[in-house]
Design a protein around this motif. Sequence first.
Motif, PDB file in Angstrom:
ATOM      1  N   ASP A  95      12.728   0.830   5.148  1.00 40.89           N
ATOM      2  CA  ASP A  95      11.926   1.027   3.783  1.00 40.89           C
ATOM      3  C   ASP A  95      10.683   1.751   4.122  1.00 40.89           C
ATOM      4  OD1 ASP A  95      13.915  -0.702   2.466  1.00 40.89           O
ATOM      5  OD2 ASP A  95      12.436  -2.344   2.921  1.00 40.89           O
ATOM      6  N   GLU A  99       9.825   5.260   2.231  1.00 41.17           N
ATOM      7  CA  GLU A  99       8.363   5.212   1.298  1.00 41.17           C
ATOM      8  C   GLU A  99       7.645   6.618   1.761  1.00 41.17           C
ATOM      9  OE1 GLU A  99       6.631   1.806   2.352  1.00 41.17           O
ATOM     10  OE2 GLU A  99       7.847   0.270   0.912  1.00 41.17           O
ATOM     11  N   GLU A 103       6.704   9.548  -0.867  1.00 40.91           N
ATOM     12  CA  GLU A 103       5.282  10.041  -0.966  1.00 40.91           C
ATOM     13  C   GLU A 103       5.127  11.454  -0.727  1.00 40.91           C
ATOM     14  OE1 GLU A 103       2.943   7.871   1.917  1.00 40.91           O
ATOM     15  OE2 GLU A 103       3.512   5.936   1.051  1.00 40.91           O
TER      16      GLU A 103
END
Length: 278
Positions: A95, A99, A103
């Motif tokens: 995860d 992420e 981003e």
Amino acid sequence: MLFADLHIHTCYSDGTMTPEEVIKAAQAAGVGLLAVSDHNVLGGSKELCRLLAAGGSGLRWTTGVELDTRWGDYPLHLLGYGCDLEHPALNYAADRSAEIQEEANRQVISRLNAPGVSLEDYDTFSYNRQLGGWKALHYFVAKGLVKHLWEGFDIYKRYGTGPILFPLIRDYIDRIHAAGGMAVLAHPGEAISPSPEEALPVIKQLVSLGLDGVECYYSRHSPELTEALLAFCRANGLLITAGSDCHGDFCGSGGPVGATRTPEEALALNGIRIYSSK
């Protein structure tokens, strides 16, 4: 003779095949041992396990994932095999890298000065995952910024902020171990160098951090590099794996399922949990 391919991507990450299609491709290619090792996501491997555990395929398999990580500022891909896919340490790793990648995607989109392009619009955008790639690439095509998915890589070069700083490899090696798995360096010929003289010193340092093995057989490794990696792993008691890095019809860096034509018996997989389908 049955072959092994432990590095296959599905539409759960940036490949074009479903896990069911991966199984069919493996059977057609004479692959008897396989793993789905998607980028920073565990759903594809979970689905493969569910399908194979139901029986009928005659295949053997292990769980897999490919995590984006780094050694210093050096981007590396780390394969985790035989992990408990529900373990919190592994799920955090997948995860977190996903992420960080997202981003970076959003940073690029925020820098684009094009009609109709905005983060708010991007957030509501959806695409067909079986076309491969990832959301931002499809967004670039949908907005007319590029004509083809692979042209989207140039947008990252023009509008990106430099290397993406994923978590350090030591942490992810530890997380794979915590989940009961083994940590293997993916495609060192591409990630580090095609030269054995340049690749091996880096791998030695990674072994000191707990690395368990190397993807020696890879669809774009030269015979010279493959032999050097094999000799190093055998001399140091490391795992030896093989992977096509198949992304289906997407412009990935690998070949078709089973591309390396590596016999199962050529691998060294001690410590990796292997499952059998009847």
